[in-house]
Scaffold this motif. Structure first.
Motif, PDB file in Angstrom:
ATOM      1  N   ASP A  67      32.038  35.791  35.729  1.00  3.75           N
ATOM      2  CA  ASP A  67      32.586  36.738  36.671  1.00  3.75           C
ATOM      3  C   ASP A  67      33.479  37.887  36.104  1.00  3.75           C
ATOM      4  O   ASP A  67      33.559  38.939  36.805  1.00  3.75           O
ATOM      5  CB  ASP A  67      33.603  35.967  37.448  1.00  3.75           C
ATOM      6  N   ALA A  70      31.065  40.575  34.914  1.00  3.84           N
ATOM      7  CA  ALA A  70      30.637  41.252  35.981  1.00  3.84           C
ATOM      8  C   ALA A  70      31.463  42.441  36.521  1.00  3.84           C
ATOM      9  O   ALA A  70      31.366  43.524  36.691  1.00  3.84           O
ATOM     10  CB  ALA A  70      30.074  40.446  37.045  1.00  3.84           C
ATOM     11  N   LEU A  71      32.858  41.990  36.698  1.00  2.00           N
ATOM     12  CA  LEU A  71      33.896  42.701  37.120  1.00  2.00           C
ATOM     13  C   LEU A  71      34.037  44.133  36.186  1.00  2.00           C
ATOM     14  O   LEU A  71      34.197  45.092  36.585  1.00  2.00           O
ATOM     15  CB  LEU A  71      35.277  41.905  37.505  1.00  2.00           C
ATOM     16  N   ASP A  73      31.896  45.139  34.202  1.00  2.00           N
ATOM     17  CA  ASP A  73      30.520  46.044  34.227  1.00  2.00           C
ATOM     18  C   ASP A  73      30.902  46.975  35.560  1.00  2.00           C
ATOM     19  O   ASP A  73      30.402  48.162  35.655  1.00  2.00           O
ATOM     20  CB  ASP A  73      29.391  45.170  34.320  1.00  2.00           C
ATOM     21  N   SER A  74      31.198  46.296  36.680  1.00  2.00           N
ATOM     22  CA  SER A  74      31.327  46.998  37.783  1.00  2.00           C
ATOM     23  C   SER A  74      32.289  48.180  37.697  1.00  2.00           C
ATOM     24  O   SER A  74      32.453  48.948  38.623  1.00  2.00           O
ATOM     25  CB  SER A  74      31.593  46.328  39.185  1.00  2.00           C
ATOM     26  N   LYS A  75      33.279  48.048  36.792  1.00  2.00           N
ATOM     27  CA  LYS A  75      34.301  48.947  36.920  1.00  2.00           C
ATOM     28  C   LYS A  75      34.178  49.936  35.668  1.00  2.00           C
ATOM     29  O   LYS A  75      34.838  50.968  35.442  1.00  2.00           O
ATOM     30  CB  LYS A  75      35.670  48.267  36.715  1.00  2.00           C
ATOM     31  N   GLY A  76      33.196  49.795  35.024  1.00  2.00           N
ATOM     32  CA  GLY A  76      32.595  50.469  33.902  1.00  2.00           C
ATOM     33  C   GLY A  76      33.494  50.375  32.661  1.00  2.00           C
ATOM     34  O   GLY A  76      33.775  51.014  31.693  1.00  2.00           O
ATOM     35  N   ARG A  79      33.130  45.864  27.110  1.00  6.45           N
ATOM     36  CA  ARG A  79      33.458  44.345  27.089  1.00  6.45           C
ATOM     37  C   ARG A  79      33.662  44.136  25.548  1.00  6.45           C
ATOM     38  O   ARG A  79      33.075  44.703  24.851  1.00  6.45           O
ATOM     39  CB  ARG A  79      32.647  43.270  27.599  1.00  6.45           C
TER      40      ARG A  79
END
Length: 79
Positions: A67, A70-71, A73-76, A79
């Motif tokens: 999670d 994914a968060l 990734d969604s915020k660019g 990681r």
């Protein structure tokens, strides 16, 4: 128009993920030790129970890590 508490709910994490991960990893290690001990004394039921607890905790940790990824990734966020 949103209230301050509604804005805080949208920006604040629901829980301290670091504390959650740390606690579950510690408990996973404890379950691994218990599983080894049960195996050494021949307690198959205890071994299976400890193993099931380990699997459940590992799934919980993996879910949070996925999670967070994914968060990010969604915020660019790298990681």
């Amino acid at each position: 128009m949103q209230t301050t508490s509604q804005q805080n709910q949208q920006t604040a994490p629901a829980c301290d993920t670091g504390a959650f991960l740390s606690e579950h990893l510690s408990l996973l290690a404890m379950n691994a030790t218990m599983a080894r001990d049960f195996l050494e004394v021949g307690d198959n039921a205890g071994f299976r129970y400890s193993l099931a607890c380990m699997i459940a905790r590992a799934k919980a940790v993996a879910g949070v890590v996925n999670d967070l990824g994914a968060l990010a990734d969604s915020k660019g966020i790298a990681r």
